[in-house]
Design a protein around this motif. Structure first.
Motif, PDB file in Angstrom:
ATOM      1  N   ILE A 268       7.264   5.364  12.737  1.00 12.38           N
ATOM      2  CA  ILE A 268       7.583   5.657  11.335  1.00 12.38           C
ATOM      3  C   ILE A 268       7.587   4.374  10.510  1.00 12.38           C
ATOM      4  N   ARG A 269       8.221   3.323  11.054  1.00  9.94           N
ATOM      5  CA  ARG A 269       8.258   2.040  10.334  1.00  9.94           C
ATOM      6  C   ARG A 269       6.855   1.481  10.139  1.00  9.94           C
ATOM      7  N   GLU A 270       6.009   1.639  11.158  1.00  9.62           N
ATOM      8  CA  GLU A 270       4.635   1.152  11.041  1.00  9.62           C
ATOM      9  C   GLU A 270       3.886   1.883   9.935  1.00  9.62           C
ATOM     10  N   GLY A 271       4.087   3.208   9.844  1.00  8.91           N
ATOM     11  CA  GLY A 271       3.447   3.977   8.782  1.00  8.91           C
ATOM     12  C   GLY A 271       3.948   3.590   7.406  1.00  8.91           C
ATOM     13  N   LEU A 272       5.264   3.394   7.281  1.00 12.77           N
ATOM     14  CA  LEU A 272       5.829   2.973   5.998  1.00 12.77           C
ATOM     15  C   LEU A 272       5.316   1.595   5.597  1.00 12.77           C
ATOM     16  N   HIS A 273       5.206   0.701   6.572  1.00 17.86           N
ATOM     17  CA  HIS A 273       4.718  -0.648   6.271  1.00 17.86           C
ATOM     18  C   HIS A 273       3.270  -0.615   5.797  1.00 17.86           C
ATOM     19  N   TRP A 274       2.457   0.265   6.399  1.00 18.60           N
ATOM     20  CA  TRP A 274       1.060   0.350   5.976  1.00 18.60           C
ATOM     21  C   TRP A 274       0.955   0.814   4.528  1.00 18.60           C
ATOM     22  N   VAL A 275       1.695   1.871   4.189  1.00 21.32           N
ATOM     23  CA  VAL A 275       1.597   2.426   2.835  1.00 21.32           C
ATOM     24  C   VAL A 275       2.175   1.467   1.801  1.00 21.32           C
ATOM     25  N   TYR A 276       3.394   0.987   2.033  1.00 20.11           N
ATOM     26  CA  TYR A 276       4.065   0.193   1.010  1.00 20.11           C
ATOM     27  C   TYR A 276       3.795  -1.303   1.143  1.00 20.11           C
ATOM     28  N   GLY A 277       3.086  -1.708   2.209  1.00 22.97           N
ATOM     29  CA  GLY A 277       2.669  -3.091   2.322  1.00 22.97           C
ATOM     30  C   GLY A 277       1.281  -3.329   1.762  1.00 22.97           C
ATOM     31  N   HIS A 278       0.514  -2.265   1.579  1.00 20.62           N
ATOM     32  CA  HIS A 278      -0.831  -2.332   1.004  1.00 20.62           C
ATOM     33  C   HIS A 278      -0.694  -2.314  -0.523  1.00 20.62           C
ATOM     34  N   ARG A 279      -1.176  -3.336  -1.182  1.00 18.39           N
ATOM     35  CA  ARG A 279      -0.916  -3.486  -2.619  1.00 18.39           C
ATOM     36  C   ARG A 279      -1.358  -2.274  -3.424  1.00 18.39           C
TER      37      ARG A 279
ATOM     38  N   LEU B  38      -0.379   3.300  -5.806  1.00 14.83           N
ATOM     39  CA  LEU B  38      -0.765   4.706  -5.828  1.00 14.83           C
ATOM     40  C   LEU B  38       0.408   5.586  -5.422  1.00 14.83           C
ATOM     41  N   ALA B  39       1.129   5.171  -4.383  1.00 12.05           N
ATOM     42  CA  ALA B  39       2.245   5.964  -3.882  1.00 12.05           C
ATOM     43  C   ALA B  39       3.375   6.060  -4.905  1.00 12.05           C
ATOM     44  N   VAL B  40       3.761   4.927  -5.480  1.00 17.00           N
ATOM     45  CA  VAL B  40       4.907   4.920  -6.401  1.00 17.00           C
ATOM     46  C   VAL B  40       4.581   5.686  -7.682  1.00 17.00           C
TER      47      VAL B  40
ATOM     48  N   GLY C 162      -9.753   4.084  -8.752  1.00 20.60           N
ATOM     49  CA  GLY C 162      -8.572   3.676  -9.497  1.00 20.60           C
ATOM     50  C   GLY C 162      -8.651   3.933 -10.992  1.00 20.60           C
ATOM     51  N   PRO C 163      -9.703   3.459 -11.676  1.00 24.29           N
ATOM     52  CA  PRO C 163      -9.800   3.718 -13.110  1.00 24.29           C
ATOM     53  C   PRO C 163      -9.797   5.204 -13.463  1.00 24.29           C
ATOM     54  N   VAL C 164     -10.439   6.022 -12.638  1.00 26.67           N
ATOM     55  CA  VAL C 164     -10.457   7.465 -12.909  1.00 26.67           C
ATOM     56  C   VAL C 164      -9.052   8.044 -12.800  1.00 26.67           C
ATOM     57  N   ILE C 165      -8.302   7.615 -11.790  1.00 20.21           N
ATOM     58  CA  ILE C 165      -6.928   8.098 -11.623  1.00 20.21           C
ATOM     59  C   ILE C 165      -6.070   7.704 -12.823  1.00 20.21           C
ATOM     60  N   VAL C 166      -6.213   6.490 -13.301  1.00 25.59           N
ATOM     61  CA  VAL C 166      -5.425   6.022 -14.443  1.00 25.59           C
ATOM     62  C   VAL C 166      -5.738   6.834 -15.697  1.00 25.59           C
TER      63      VAL C 166
ATOM     64  N   MET D 168      -4.222  -0.517  -9.043  1.00 28.95           N
ATOM     65  CA  MET D 168      -4.930   0.754  -9.176  1.00 28.95           C
ATOM     66  C   MET D 168      -5.917   0.728 -10.331  1.00 28.95           C
ATOM     67  N   ARG D 169      -5.634  -0.107 -11.314  1.00 31.04           N
ATOM     68  CA  ARG D 169      -6.463  -0.152 -12.517  1.00 31.04           C
ATOM     69  C   ARG D 169      -7.916  -0.481 -12.203  1.00 31.04           C
TER      70      ARG D 169
END
Length: 413
Positions: A207-218, A223-225, A284-288, A401-402
């Motif tokens: 679980i910690r490894e998964g969280l680190h991947w998502v929230y450690g990737h800029r 995107l997540a937040v 990213g630009p499309v999402i924004v 994301m921009r």
């Protein structure tokens, strides 16, 4: 691992399975609010609680589900999750017919339904990259989103008609049957999943490894937040909108369904352009750009005349069209980016982590929406949703994301 180079074969069967369950879910999207508001006569706070119960399991077991998906075969897990959802939904009309369906009974069933959904969505989303090449992920997600948009178009209209003809409890049986069909079709999806290594690692370490991947990737972190803030806003406004449309405007179930059908048409259009826009401008630009449309849409709903006549219906329909288009435009790009940059052995945890966080804040948003309606009324709740949508846009706009873009092989361009 064998992958197909085109969107055919195994993907086609997977696509049909997902499409059928999407149509069933679109019917329930109309039937469930009618069941809660008009059949069970829920208070605004109860409406928020019921909306929250089916997404609360993401907070409770979501991270654990991601570990399970990364440690086991994904197709069988998706099949059993669909069977479980079919059984739970089938119990709703049975209990109603026996006179045993109450708000808290329904809330308990929806919590169980949400628990099966946690595993089901994590498994199906993580299965897709085993069915198509990396360069085809954006196109495949666009195709799935088109189907989902078609379901949002026809499903609510069908749902409104079925609710008027059969009543809300019986209309939910359609969704139960769709999940059973989904499970049967997935049995015929042939896929060579990568072997899962046996491990004695603690679940919390994974679980910690998964969280680190998502929230450690800029970029994934941004995107997540931004998505989490968006889900809070979306759950808040949809809770408020059910009260606003069915009580304040006194719209019929059929009109309520047609409004969402209009949103579904727009989502189909957005999903049609999503792959092309993503390839040309970057995900990213499309999402924004899509995120910028949401506060505009719900501002229009909040400003709509309260008479319930043609003018108010027209304004709300236009707003939901903008909302639907934005969703269709952004979803394939968001999912395609996430799947493309994440290693296969992390996909289950990445999808479950992000979906769990999204649904957790959505549960809070639903309860907050119910509380705001009870205290200040649905219009004020809608304005609060507009403010939170704007915050989600700001997070995405002032982040990596921009300019985010996945490097794809020439075949996908």
């Amino acid at each position: 691992m064998t992958r197909t180079d085109t969107l055919g074969g195994a993907f086609a069967r997977y696509w049909v399975a997902v499409a059928i369950s999407a149509f069933g879910s679109a019917v329930t999207a109309v039937a469930m609010p009618v069941l809660v508001v008009q059949v069970l006569h829920a208070t605004p706070v109860q409406v928020g609680i019921v909306n929250a119960t089916q997404i609360l399991p993401y907070a409770v077991i979501g991270l654990f589900a991601g570990v399970v998906v990364d440690r086991t075969a994904r197709r069988p897990l998706a099949i059993w999750a669909s069977v479980g959802r079919a059984i739970v939904l089938g119990l709703i009309p049975v209990l109603w017919a026996l006179g045993m369906l109450e708000i808290w009974t329904l809330a308990a069933l929806l919590f169980l339904f949400g628990s099966f959904s946690v595993f089901g969505f994590a498994a199906t989303q993580s299965l897709l990259p085993s069915l198509v090449s990396k360069g085809q992920l954006l196109r495949a997600n666009g195709r799935l989103d088109q189907t989902d948009a078609a379901a949002q178009t026809a499903g609510p209209a069908l749902g409104g008609a079925l609710v008027g003809l059969l009543g809300a409890p019986l209309a939910i049986l359609v969704d139960a049957a769709s999940y059973l069909t989904d499970a049967v079709l997935l049995l015929f999806v042939r896929v060579a999943e990568p072997p899962r290594e046996r491990t004695r690692r603690r679940v919390w370490a994974d679980i910690r490894e998964g969280l680190h991947w998502v929230y450690g990737h800029r970029t994934l972190r941004a995107l997540a937040v931004s998505a989490q803030v968006w889900f809070f806003a979306n759950s808040l406004v949809l809770t408020a909108f059910a009260i606003f449309a069915l009580r304040t405007l006194d719209l019929s179930p059929a009109v309520y369904g047609l409004l969402f059908a209009a949103s579904g048409v727009a989502a189909f259009v957005g999903a049609t352009f999503a792959p092309r826009a993503g390839h040309r401008y970057g995900e990213g630009p499309v999402i924004v750009v899509a995120m910028a449309l949401y506060p505009v849409a719900w501002m229009a709903v909040a400003l709509a005349p309260h008479g319930g006549g043609p003018a108010s219906i027209a304004v709300i329909a236009a707003a939901l069209v903008v909302h639907g288009f934005a969703g269709g435009l952004s979803n394939a790009n968001e999912m395609g980016y996430r799947q493309a940059v994440t290693p296969d052995e992390q996909l289950g945890r990445t999808n479950a982590t992000m979906r769990s966080a999204n649904r957790t804040v959505a549960a809070v948003g639903a309860v907050a929406g119910g509380a705001l309606i009870a205290l200040l009324g649905p219009t004020v709740a809608l304005w609060c949703g507009v403010a939170v949508y704007t915050a989600a846009l700001a997070i995405a706009l002032f982040s990596p994301m921009r300019t985010a873009r996945v490097d794809r092989p020439a075949e996908a361009v």
